[in-house]
Design an enzyme around this catalytic site. Sequence first.
Site, PDB file in Angstrom:
ATOM      1  N   CYS A   1      38.242  34.174  42.610  1.00  0.00           N
ATOM      2  CA  CYS A   1      38.014  35.467  42.184  1.00  0.00           C
ATOM      3  C   CYS A   1      38.061  35.620  40.700  1.00  0.00           C
ATOM      4  O   CYS A   1      38.433  34.996  39.825  1.00  0.00           O
ATOM      5  CB  CYS A   1      39.185  36.384  42.312  1.00  0.00           C
ATOM      6  SG  CYS A   1      39.459  36.038  44.188  1.00  0.00           S
TER       7      CYS A   1
ATOM      8  N   CYS B   1      30.040  47.806  39.005  1.00  0.00           N
ATOM      9  CA  CYS B   1      30.059  46.762  38.221  1.00  0.00           C
ATOM     10  C   CYS B   1      28.512  46.496  37.517  1.00  0.00           C
ATOM     11  O   CYS B   1      28.396  45.487  36.740  1.00  0.00           O
ATOM     12  CB  CYS B   1      30.473  45.434  39.050  1.00  0.00           C
ATOM     13  SG  CYS B   1      31.689  45.746  40.082  1.00  0.00           S
TER      14      CYS B   1
ATOM     15  N   LYS C   1      33.394  34.808  36.460  1.00  0.00           N
ATOM     16  CA  LYS C   1      34.575  34.073  36.968  1.00  0.00           C
ATOM     17  C   LYS C   1      35.419  33.737  35.549  1.00  0.00           C
ATOM     18  O   LYS C   1      36.599  33.604  35.892  1.00  0.00           O
ATOM     19  CB  LYS C   1      34.248  32.846  37.521  1.00  0.00           C
ATOM     20  CG  LYS C   1      35.029  31.765  37.791  1.00  0.00           C
ATOM     21  CD  LYS C   1      36.135  32.515  39.066  1.00  0.00           C
ATOM     22  CE  LYS C   1      37.484  31.619  38.917  1.00  0.00           C
ATOM     23  NZ  LYS C   1      38.265  32.083  37.687  1.00  0.00           N
TER      24      LYS C   1
ATOM     25  N   HIS D   1      34.996  39.711  33.525  1.00  0.00           N
ATOM     26  CA  HIS D   1      34.331  40.663  33.941  1.00  0.00           C
ATOM     27  C   HIS D   1      34.836  42.371  33.782  1.00  0.00           C
ATOM     28  O   HIS D   1      35.677  42.760  34.644  1.00  0.00           O
ATOM     29  CB  HIS D   1      34.343  40.589  35.601  1.00  0.00           C
ATOM     30  CG  HIS D   1      33.582  41.461  36.284  1.00  0.00           C
ATOM     31  ND1 HIS D   1      32.328  42.211  35.741  1.00  0.00           N
ATOM     32  CD2 HIS D   1      33.706  42.078  37.628  1.00  0.00           C
ATOM     33  CE1 HIS D   1      32.101  43.147  36.779  1.00  0.00           C
ATOM     34  NE2 HIS D   1      32.695  43.020  37.866  1.00  0.00           N
TER      35      HIS D   1
END
Lengths: 143, 389
Positions: free
Chosen positions: B210, B87, B332, B336
């Site tokens: 998440c 990431c 969030k 992402h």
Amino acid sequence: MAYVSVPLYKRTIPQRYGLVGLRCKKCGWINFPPKGVCKNCKESLDFEKVKLSGKGTIYSYTVISAAAAPPEFSKQEKYGGTYVVALVDLDEGPRIVAQLTDCKPGEVKIGMRVKAVLRRIYEDEGVIRYGFKFKPQEEDLNG
Amino acid sequence: MESKVAVVGAGQSKYGESVDKSVKELFLDAYIELINSVDNGLEPREINAVYIGSLGSGGFQLGNLSALMAEYVGLPGVHAVRIENACSSSGFAFIEACLAIMSGMYDVVIAGGVEKMRDVSSLKAKYWLGVSGDTEYERLAGMTFAGLYAIMANRHMHDYGTTREQLSMVAVKNHKNAFLNPKAQFQNKITLEKAMNSPMVAYPLNLFDCCPTTDGASAVLLCKAEIAKKFTDSPVYVAGFGTGTDYLALHDRETITSLKAAVLAAREAYKKAGIKPKDVDVAEVHDCFTIAEIIAYEDLGFCERGEGGKFIEEGLSSMEGEIPVNLSGGLKAKGHPIGATGTGQVYEIFNQLRKTVQKPARQVKDAEIGLTHNVGGSGGTAAVTVFKV
């Protein structure tokens, strides 16, 4: 993919079935799971095998919800619903991750004493993967 | 450190589910905005190199992805490299671009990132999202990505008294910010009650703790600081950067209530920039899960260790707070797209510092120093960069 092939799994059977760690001959640190170079002194590649007791204490845990498990665990989840994954501090020093068994998610607490037992983890490519899970130590159940 | 590198352009695709666009077309969207953002214009032939961050876009074009991105936007022949650090891929692509310029090899470089997560089924996405943690032990214990951050959160709550309500407050703040970001995946506000009562994913994290799976691309233009004014009268300078790595498996780490890779990265970035944490005016941090933002406050030194929960509760990271964090909506709510996230954070800071965000209501006032904090996996890698105008 995050895929544990049969050969990859087979190479780690001493750890999975027997909790075999590597004690550094230079500094005495127990490396479990094994490292190429000792995790503590970062110098030595000279190890001796040591079998761990499997007794330990829960450092932290999570409860994986239904439908949130990795695909290879979907069958377990289908029959058992949620399951607990914990970080356990073994009495000999190393910390390790594994599922809990023989207890309900609501009964789990940080600091709880547990003991490793051999269990079926899952089946993939026609090969059953066995490994350790942790269950509450008897004295905790009685006390 | 005297700034040797400047950012003079930036672009980002819309984040979200892009059924109609491939990863190439998403990158083109980012590239076109980047070109148009260069105030005095840029000839594409001036670009020397392209660094692309990507995890793998669900298995599409695992090899030679950077050359594909370059040729699709009309840059065949350019030096092109794919950077993979989960990431934090494009956070590292950005730093590799800085190093290429600082080495004297190149003058004008693009750093970007791409990811396409929503073309694959949710089953396949679960395989892909699990690839950046420890495979041999964590994965074989049935661990998930949410589970890893959940186990950190549980210990953080145990050690410092952080509450589930404080976790949800991060989600509420970031949704509120994303409401003002036309490029965000979720442009809706949520209530604390809704966030707290969403279905549990991995105790103590629920659905609103998440980040989503996201398609998207981002790209920024870097150049040697001496020639920055050729492209724009208002460049943003790279004041300092740092990186860190750590054990992949949580059980191997010294601590799970802090990400050591991020602490190392921040320390180095602050030292090179010659600033203290409280000098930061605006920050984009890696909130893949709400607990990650709370730990980021602590790792970046915005507050003391264990005080991250209070930092959000007291509103210190809100738009009006001491250090506004994730004005874009963060991972969030902005979304992402794994490989695109790092340079997507740079895109936001670039516009915040130049006062060019799309909606003025999201514009932070009087910001001179910005920071990006980009974490790979559950903390195996981290990149922190400090920017100034």
